[in-house]
Design a protein around this motif. Structure first.
Motif, PDB file in Angstrom:
ATOM      1  N   LEU A 287      49.914 -19.213  -4.067  1.00 50.82           N
ATOM      2  CA  LEU A 287      48.826 -19.671  -3.204  1.00 50.82           C
ATOM      3  C   LEU A 287      49.002 -21.150  -2.862  1.00 50.82           C
ATOM      4  O   LEU A 287      48.718 -21.582  -1.736  1.00 50.82           O
ATOM      5  N   ILE A 288      49.459 -21.935  -3.838  1.00 51.22           N
ATOM      6  CA  ILE A 288      49.691 -23.358  -3.599  1.00 51.22           C
ATOM      7  C   ILE A 288      50.842 -23.555  -2.629  1.00 51.22           C
ATOM      8  O   ILE A 288      50.786 -24.392  -1.731  1.00 51.22           O
ATOM      9  N   VAL A 289      51.895 -22.744  -2.794  1.00 48.21           N
ATOM     10  CA  VAL A 289      53.051 -22.846  -1.903  1.00 48.21           C
ATOM     11  C   VAL A 289      52.654 -22.511  -0.474  1.00 48.21           C
ATOM     12  O   VAL A 289      53.037 -23.211   0.486  1.00 48.21           O
ATOM     13  N   GLU A 290      51.850 -21.467  -0.308  1.00 49.05           N
ATOM     14  CA  GLU A 290      51.401 -21.078   1.026  1.00 49.05           C
ATOM     15  C   GLU A 290      50.573 -22.181   1.683  1.00 49.05           C
ATOM     16  O   GLU A 290      50.704 -22.440   2.878  1.00 49.05           O
ATOM     17  N   LEU A 291      49.737 -22.857   0.890  1.00 46.40           N
ATOM     18  CA  LEU A 291      48.900 -23.922   1.423  1.00 46.40           C
ATOM     19  C   LEU A 291      49.734 -25.149   1.803  1.00 46.40           C
ATOM     20  O   LEU A 291      49.561 -25.714   2.896  1.00 46.40           O
ATOM     21  N   CYS A 292      50.624 -25.559   0.912  1.00 44.04           N
ATOM     22  CA  CYS A 292      51.391 -26.785   1.138  1.00 44.04           C
ATOM     23  C   CYS A 292      52.502 -26.596   2.168  1.00 44.04           C
ATOM     24  O   CYS A 292      53.046 -27.589   2.670  1.00 44.04           O
ATOM     25  N   SER A 293      52.863 -25.347   2.471  1.00 43.81           N
ATOM     26  CA  SER A 293      53.926 -25.091   3.433  1.00 43.81           C
ATOM     27  C   SER A 293      53.433 -25.101   4.870  1.00 43.81           C
ATOM     28  O   SER A 293      54.234 -25.053   5.805  1.00 43.81           O
TER      29      SER A 293
END
Length: 210
Positions: free
Chosen positions: A203-209
């Motif tokens: 979820l963090i990767v999706e947000l920061c990407s």
């Protein structure tokens, strides 16, 4: 160095889980999260009933991790870029980097009752890495690095008392020896099973990407 200047227990209530920001107090009846698990604010109960948006879910996961490890936005972005450039899964890499922070390693070894206290030990110059003083909490420990305390009686006694009081379970990527001066060694890089917080890194990767 990230510091929480407001009410610490509000952070746990906001995220809906214990973040162990006050060390051993979080395991006692004085823990504010156990006594009052609703989000902070006059509309706390209502805010928990409301359905959160997808963006809100992703953001809360990121904020939870930042608060847990005591990292500010700029530094968190730096870690994310490092994880994104490294080989392998970005989310796994990110959590491994956070677990390798010196303040986190000190805490996981049981030398500090909380990450905040561990940062204080580091900033005051009481921590040695491979025999050299390191006063940067964000220093990334590498496999094979040995962490120890300066030979100061008062600090050594305080750390020994903390170890006895907290009874910290040492994760498998670290080993601690309790002699005259407590020491620890990082055996390998942390893996997802070593992470001490329930988190969904994707979820963090999706947000920061974005």
């Amino acid at each position: 160095m990230a510091r929480i200047l407001g009410a610490v227990c509000r952070k746990c209530r906001r995220e809906g889980m214990k973040l162990f920001l006050k060390g051993s107090r979080c395991n006692t009846d004085r823990c504010a999260f156990q006594r009052r698990q609703t989000p902070p604010g006059m509309h706390g109960l209502q805010s928990r009933r409301n359905k959160m948006t997808d963006y809100g879910i992703h953001l809360r996961e990121k904020q939870k991790v930042k608060i847990f490890y005591g990292v500010l936005e700029k530094q968190f972005r730096k870690y994310f870029d490092m994880a994104d450039r490294a080989k392998g899964n970005t989310g796994t890499n990110l959590m491994s980097i956070l677990e390798c922070r010196l303040d986190n390693v000190i805490y996981r070894l049981g030398f500090g009752a909380s990450r905040a206290q561990s940062r204080q030990l580091i900033s005051h110059g009481h921590i040695l890495v491979n025999g050299h003083r390191v006063n940067i909490a964000s220093y990334l420990v590498r496999p094979g690095d040995a962490i120890s305390l300066k030979n100061k009686k008062k600090i050594i006694e305080m750390v020994k008392a903390t170890i006895q009081e907290t009874g910290t379970n040492i994760p498998e990527f670290l080993v601690r020896t309790e002699g005259d001066i407590p020491q620890g060694v990082m055996l390998r890089k942390p893996v997802p099973e070593d992470v001490s917080i329930i988190v969904q890194p994707q979820l963090i990767v999706e947000l920061c990407s974005k």
